[in-house]
Design an enzyme around this catalytic site. Structure first.
Site, short mmCIF file in Angstrom:
data_model
loop_
_atom_site.label_atom_id
_atom_site.label_comp_id
_atom_site.label_asym_id
_atom_site.label_seq_id
_atom_site.Cartn_x
_atom_site.Cartn_y
_atom_site.Cartn_z
N GLN A 1 53.06 33.83 32.50
CA GLN A 1 53.12 32.55 31.79
C GLN A 1 53.59 32.73 30.36
O GLN A 1 53.23 33.69 29.69
CB GLN A 1 51.73 31.93 31.80
CG GLN A 1 51.75 30.46 32.08
CD GLN A 1 50.39 29.93 32.51
OE1 GLN A 1 49.71 30.55 33.31
NE2 GLN A 1 50.01 28.79 32.00
N SER B 1 49.94 39.47 34.49
CA SER B 1 49.07 38.35 34.88
C SER B 1 49.65 37.64 36.11
O SER B 1 49.71 38.22 37.19
CB SER B 1 48.88 37.41 33.69
OG SER B 1 47.93 36.42 34.00
N LEU B 2 50.11 36.41 35.95
CA LEU B 2 50.72 35.69 37.07
C LEU B 2 51.82 36.52 37.73
O LEU B 2 52.02 36.48 38.96
CB LEU B 2 51.31 34.37 36.56
CG LEU B 2 52.32 33.73 37.50
CD1 LEU B 2 51.63 33.04 38.65
CD2 LEU B 2 53.25 32.81 36.77
N ARG C 1 45.50 28.70 41.82
CA ARG C 1 45.03 29.52 40.69
C ARG C 1 45.20 28.77 39.38
O ARG C 1 44.30 28.72 38.53
CB ARG C 1 45.82 30.84 40.66
CG ARG C 1 45.46 31.83 39.54
CD ARG C 1 46.39 33.04 39.67
NE ARG C 1 46.10 34.11 38.72
CZ ARG C 1 46.71 34.29 37.56
NH1 ARG C 1 47.63 33.42 37.15
NH2 ARG C 1 46.42 35.32 36.77
N HIS D 1 41.80 35.14 31.09
CA HIS D 1 41.47 36.58 31.05
C HIS D 1 40.26 36.88 30.16
O HIS D 1 40.21 37.91 29.52
CB HIS D 1 42.69 37.42 30.65
CG HIS D 1 43.81 37.28 31.63
ND1 HIS D 1 43.72 37.78 32.91
CD2 HIS D 1 45.01 36.66 31.54
CE1 HIS D 1 44.84 37.47 33.57
NE2 HIS D 1 45.63 36.79 32.76
N GLN E 1 41.15 39.85 38.22
CA GLN E 1 42.19 39.70 37.21
C GLN E 1 42.05 38.41 36.39
O GLN E 1 42.36 38.38 35.21
CB GLN E 1 43.56 39.73 37.92
CG GLN E 1 44.75 39.83 37.00
CD GLN E 1 45.87 38.90 37.44
OE1 GLN E 1 45.64 37.74 37.69
NE2 GLN E 1 47.07 39.45 37.54
#
Length: 310
Positions: A11, A91-92, A116, A201, A250
């Site tokens: 992102q 991440s993503l 998500r 996170h 995560q």
């Protein structure tokens, strides 16, 4: 010849118009966008190609949009490129890496990241969480500082360990504000608040992780064909069970990006290819190791150029 790693952005790399050129030039890429539109039952491709930007920037839209664009580029690149030794994503972007590694079917991945995004949006009421990038402080100093300002009600934690001197903190709005002030006094070069909808996170995202586990139980997470260097441990995962557990963790755990890149360098990786919109990861990798060969695949021109250089 050293080893190769293909990496996928997260992102913040999105922009209106992303993916249009590859979809116009590649039957494989066009098929990926068509599949996403069908699976999600709304024209995600039009959102990527035409916006509006405010809609594209909503987390529940950004996540499937970035995944779809990255996988569309990957499909065309994969048809002509050598197989990598490792894949990883920020991440993503880990979901794009898992599609590339054969661990997740694209249709399942796009469904999961849509959920998500919604779960992450819903985990903390708007305005109650925040994130900020801290530039110019080392990890140990910032970690101690976050621990010192955190209370039971106002928490702040390290969220993205991106590269030397660039760490994102995440937590309650008051916790992040207090840590930002303390970081400036401790000698941080800059503290930049991030335009995000929640404290991603951080431990405040644990409810989203628990709900994501239920979503993942409805899809098949297979063993990866290529080792996936996971954000939560900066280590290679291959088994479907390990990958599923890592995806759940995560959401509320820090992204160990610098550690992941360093681990790959230690294994002999000297060539990284960032596949997806923007060049965020390319910049981070160069800051981690100036000697690494870093290429980018973001449109038909850069795809052709990278294939020539490889």
């Amino acid at each position: 010849m050293g080893k190769r790693a293909y990496v996928f952005p997260g992102q913040g790399s999105q922009s209106v118009g992303m993916g249009r050129a590859i979809a116009d030039n590649s039957r494989l890429a066009k098929g990926v966008f068509a599949e996403a539109d069908e699976v999600l039952d709304f024209p995600l491709s039009a959102l990527c190609f035409e916006g509006p930007e405010e809609e594209l920037n909503l987390t529940e839209n950004t996540q499937p949009a970035l995944l779809t664009t990255s996988v569309a580029l990957w499909k065309e690149f994969e048809a002509h490129a050598p197989e990598p030794d490792y894949v990883a994503g920020h991440s993503l972007g880990e979901y794009s890496a898992l599609v590339a590694a054969g661990s997740l079917a694209f249709a399942d991945a796009v469904r999961v990241v849509r959920a998500r995004g919604q779960l992450m949006e819903a985990a903390v009421p708007a305005g109650n969480g925040a994130m900020a990038a801290v530039l110019g402080l080392d990890r140990e100093t910032l970690e101690t500082l976050c621990r010192d300002v955190s209370t039971e009600r106002e928490t702040v934690e390290l969220a993205n360990l991106n590269c030397p001197g660039q760490i994102v903190i995440s937590g309650s709005s008051a916790g992040v504000k207090a840590a930002a002030e303390r970081a400036r006094k401790a000698g941080a070069r800059r503290v930049v608040p991030l335009a995000v909808s929640g404290p991603f996170h951080s431990s405040l995202m644990k409810p989203a992780g628990e709900r994501l586990q239920k979503v993942l139980e409805g899809v098949r997470v297979q063993s990866a064909r290529i080792p996936v260097v996971a954000n939560v441990c900066a280590c290679p995962l291959r088994s479907g069970d390990d990958i599923e557990r890592a995806l759940v963790r995560q959401v509320a755990a820090p992204v160990l990006w610098e550690d992941s890149v360093r681990w790959m360098l230690e294994q002999g990786v000297d060539t990284f290819v960032e596949i997806g919109p923007g060049r965020v990861l390319s910049g981070l990798i160069r800051k981690i190791d100036r000697k690494a060969n870093v290429y980018h695949v973001g449109d038909p021109e850069s795809l052709e150029k990278t294939l020539r250089l490889l």
